[in-house]
Design a protein around this motif. Structure first.
Motif, short mmCIF file in Angstrom:
data_model
loop_
_atom_site.label_atom_id
_atom_site.label_comp_id
_atom_site.label_asym_id
_atom_site.label_seq_id
_atom_site.Cartn_x
_atom_site.Cartn_y
_atom_site.Cartn_z
N ASN A 111 0.81 -1.22 0.00
CA ASN A 111 0.00 0.00 0.00
C ASN A 111 0.85 1.28 0.00
OD1 ASN A 111 -2.77 -1.11 0.18
ND2 ASN A 111 -1.98 -2.02 2.06
N THR A 188 -5.47 3.74 5.56
CA THR A 188 -4.48 3.51 4.52
C THR A 188 -5.15 3.50 3.16
OG1 THR A 188 -3.12 2.29 6.07
CG2 THR A 188 -2.65 1.93 3.77
N VAL B 356 -14.02 2.40 0.73
CA VAL B 356 -12.64 2.41 0.25
C VAL B 356 -11.81 1.56 1.21
CG1 VAL B 356 -12.23 4.65 1.41
CG2 VAL B 356 -10.70 3.91 -0.42
N PRO B 358 -7.81 -0.59 1.83
CA PRO B 358 -6.43 -0.64 1.34
C PRO B 358 -6.34 -1.50 0.08
CG PRO B 358 -6.49 -0.93 3.73
CD PRO B 358 -7.92 -0.97 3.25
N VAL B 359 -5.50 -1.08 -0.84
CA VAL B 359 -5.41 -1.73 -2.15
C VAL B 359 -5.15 -3.24 -2.01
CG1 VAL B 359 -3.98 -1.86 -4.23
CG2 VAL B 359 -4.77 0.35 -3.39
N ASN B 360 -4.33 -3.62 -1.05
CA ASN B 360 -4.01 -5.05 -0.92
C ASN B 360 -5.13 -5.84 -0.23
OD1 ASN B 360 -3.64 -4.11 1.65
ND2 ASN B 360 -1.75 -5.28 2.02
N ASN B 390 -11.19 2.05 -3.92
CA ASN B 390 -12.56 2.55 -3.81
C ASN B 390 -13.49 1.67 -4.65
OD1 ASN B 390 -14.22 5.66 -4.83
ND2 ASN B 390 -14.83 4.14 -3.32
N GLY B 424 -9.41 -2.25 7.51
CA GLY B 424 -8.66 -0.99 7.47
C GLY B 424 -9.22 0.05 6.52
N GLY B 425 -10.48 -0.11 6.13
CA GLY B 425 -11.08 0.82 5.17
C GLY B 425 -12.01 1.83 5.80
N LEU B 426 -12.66 2.62 4.96
CA LEU B 426 -13.59 3.65 5.41
C LEU B 426 -14.90 3.54 4.63
CD1 LEU B 426 -11.11 6.67 5.61
CD2 LEU B 426 -12.12 5.47 7.56
N LEU B 427 -15.91 4.16 5.23
CA LEU B 427 -17.28 4.08 4.74
C LEU B 427 -17.48 4.59 3.32
CD1 LEU B 427 -20.32 3.86 5.28
CD2 LEU B 427 -20.13 5.80 6.82
N SER B 428 -16.87 5.72 3.00
CA SER B 428 -17.08 6.29 1.67
C SER B 428 -15.78 6.77 1.05
CB SER B 428 -18.05 7.47 1.75
OG SER B 428 -18.04 8.17 0.51
#
Lengths: 478, 478
Positions: A111, A188, B356, B358-360, B390, B424-428
């Motif tokens: 990341n 992140t 959204v 983390p990419v991994n 996202n 480890g992400g977020l709502l929007s």
């Protein structure tokens, strides 16, 4: 609104602090006097009653909770390299020293982030990342500041012209609020629209809204190659007039600094050797650009340098000196990095402003500043980030008495701050407001913005204990 | 704390509005029903009592002042393309339509910024900038949103992976506060540390803290060349697992989108033609990456494409299709751009989340989501920005009844939101909270962050008149 009276730290409280942080609590005269000031002592000094070394988020939270309960001021402190008095305990109370929370916790190579404690020094992260083929892009002049301090001031630095300021590299943080509550902000991820951006409120809040105890910072792949140019000009006007041409010609410098003759001479006296040319074919050099380009390969940079040389020579540059070896690059940037120390070494008293103005206003603005400066007894020395309009203007007292120096400087500063605003600029590009620039902020931002800032401060800190008397502060408390 | 009772708009007030904005005031049934909803009507509808077309900062300020004085809700409205109900007047009151303040005011080519009114459409600025050799980098999927709306939601879009979100391109703004006061925030500079970052508080505040009436936006030099790749995979897991490899190999895509087979089929039915391959040597394609690279020259991109092809084929890609002509690029991206319309065309009721992560974590997360989705009667269709984590996850009702659909969706959403936070992400990522996601925000952010957001809301809007009941809202008012 409360009247924000603060209590003194009692021996009972010291005992409680000691129970939270055994062996990490220092009081009274045992506190090293360095903790009573930052790098700009002209903004006043003040020792904390108690100095506590932070060891963990939990310990910081417990200490702050006690301070909140007992209405004791709390000042978070990084490496003490600030230039506005933000990290000074003017009102006594408890200072929390964050410098020993200095571990790089984890690189996340998938990341492209690194998790660090806030006391890690910028230099240490920069070097460690580089070893791994990574770039921590923010590059403030002071390499021995803490990352927590960098975030708290939204420190900018040399590479902001291409890569942005510290704000742009903060993905997430853990914060101890003035109530002692712990919140985690951000994640992140590289974009979010999840409610009001509290993390952006903390960034640049100079320790007044909370104490940062962990950071997740964005990294970049390290550019494969870079090259620096020293470009001398006969005078400052021609030098600065070149700046917009870099962008108009699609050249994207990683760094683009300007410096006047006098400050280069100071720096060379300080370093004891000469790096920048002082004349060329009998013409005296009046000003310089120091430019770095980075890119995917040395070959790719060749054509960039060729194009840049063409552009600047046509715009009146006297010469283009290429620093293409590590030693030459180091020399060129060593001169730039030593400006503040060089000025400090030659003057008794020092004040500074770090306004930021639109790039196309730099020349006009500096001409104005130098003109105004001639009215006063102090010397004015300027350098700064030509690429992003952030100027560092130093007033050096020479042999002036302190009171007279301060009187003249205040008059000068009001003049040049108002002018900066008139040309579309702002009070501080990267050093912040802290204690030294609150009056200017209050007048230049105007009553509506100040009311919003003061209101936000009270939302975070209902008892006004966190770094009180900095940035903004409701009138009732002054 | 007041109890936030709102008053109705009286005929006397309508007269006063008419005096401020002659011929621009519409009331009651004369208001087009489109103004009672945005693109996600499942979050409830509600017509304003009065609709007023904004013509200037001064007019907006005068209207808001009246509303503040009389405790009337005010809802700012852009093009109505939002996906969370943020631009809907659920509580009646006055809606201020910003779409006619749609002039591009001034390009400043020396500072690389453009000054615009907030009603300018993204598409119009993007095209106009391009004609001048410039790039307005943010590229949200909905091209016919207003720039004011983009800023209010911190819209992200396709190019966020390389260039960041809308937040990163806002240099300055003029704002009418809920009190009707006008403030200017920010400046034409690329870094600042001048007090708390009020401009970052406004960005992403979804019209709850003020009405943006002018914007200064950062521009870039337009990249000389770009090229797109369609990369088919047998399944989603392999497809997504490739994503971190782009970054690890120092390939910096301008855009990096993923799409599942089913949504590509929907889109091709909707567009009436086939663009993406559906099988290869007898293997059915399960998922695709759509990647764009930009650079200084077509030659420079050749080696990037070569390297990218090598990386993805080794990681399990079935093929690499190059879209190197304007027509091919347009086709590839037209499919991607039509996803939302394609889904809308095939379903009665629709809900969505735009977490959204983390990419991994994308692959793991989507596998989880698809697994959970199987428990329900609705269909789950996903696409999104693989490069920045996202994800747009749509629940499509098919023939379900509305109440049952809503019940099942709510259960599903709680599950996948909590999982997003767990990884480890977020709502929007980019659509915001608006009206539809307040409960989720409140639970996932936790009481401390919510108290701070609610406190900030009250600082800006003591009478809670500005877009009430959106993002966050003190309990007393609910």
């Amino acid at each position: 609104m409360s009247n924000f009276t603060y209590n003194k730290v009692t021996p009972e409280l010291v005992e409680q602090f000691e129970a939270i942080a055994p062996g990490k609590v220092i009081t009274g005269d045992s506190i090293n006097p360095d903790y009573a000031k930052d790098e700009m002592p002209i903004y006043g000094t003040g020792a904390p009653e108690v100095l506590i070394e932070a060891t963990s988020t939990e310990a910081v939270s417990s200490i702050v909770k006690l301070c909140y309960e007992h209405s004791i001021p709390v000042v978070p402190r990084g490496a003490g390299t600030g230039l506005t008095g933000a990290g000074v305990a003017h009102q006594g109370g408890v200072m929390i020293d964050m410098t020993k929370m200095n571990r790089i916790l984890e690189y996340d190579m998938e990341n492209f982030v690194v998790r660090v404690q806030p006391g890690v020094l910028l230099n240490d992260l920069a070097e460690d990342a580089q070893k791994r083929g990574l770039l921590y892009a923010p590059d403030p002049g002071e390499k021995f500041a803490t990352l927590g301090g960098n975030v708290a001031t939204n420190a900018g630095g040399m590479r902001a012209v291409k890569y942005g300021a510290t704000r742009d590299y903060v993905r997430a943080m853990t914060v101890v609020l003035p109530t002692g509550e712990v919140v985690k902000l951000g994640a992140t991820v590289s974009k979010t629209s999840t409610g009001y951006s509290l993390i952006n409120m903390l960034i640049g809040s100079e320790g007044t809204l909370g104490i940062i105890t962990e950071l997740t910072l964005k990294l970049l792949a390290k550019p494969a190659a870079d090259i620096s140019l020293i470009i001398p000009y006969e005078n400052l006007e021609e030098c600065i007039a070149t700046v917009p041409l870099f962008f108009l010609n699609h050249l994207q410098p990683q760094a683009l600094e300007f410096m006047e003759r006098e400050i280069v001479l100071s720096s060379e006296r300080y370093l004891g050797r000469s790096i920048f040319p002082q004349e060329h074919d009998g013409v005296e050099i009046g000003a310089y650009l120091l430019v770095t380009f980075d890119g995917d390969s040395a070959e790719a940079l060749e054509s960039v340098v060729e194009k840049a040389a063409e552009v600047v020579l046509e715009a009146g540059a006297i010469d283009v000196l290429i620093a293409d070896t590590p030693a030459k690059k180091k020399d060129a940037w060593a001169a730039r990095s030593s400006f503040l120390e060089a000025i400090e070494a030659e003057t008794k008293l020092l004040d500074e402003c770090d306004v930021v103005v639109p790039v196309n206003q730099i020349a006009k603005y500096l001409t104005y500043v130098n003109g105004v400066g001639e009215k006063y007894d102090f010397a004015v020395k300027s350098f700064g980030h030509a690429g992003d309009g952030n100027l560092h203007i130093y007033t050096c007292s020479n042999d002036m008495e302190e009171d007279e120096f301060k009187r003249q400087v205040d008059e000068f500063m009001w003049d040049i701050y108002r002018k900066a605003q008139e040309v579309g600029g702002l009070l501080s590009g990267e050093h912040g407001i802290g204690y030294g620039k609150m009056t200017y902020l209050s007048e230049l931002s105007g009553p509506v913005s100040m009311r919003l800032m003061e209101g936000i401060k009270e939302v975070f800190d209902p008892k006004m204990i966190m770094n009180p008397g900095k940035v903004c502060y409701p009138l009732e408390a002054k």
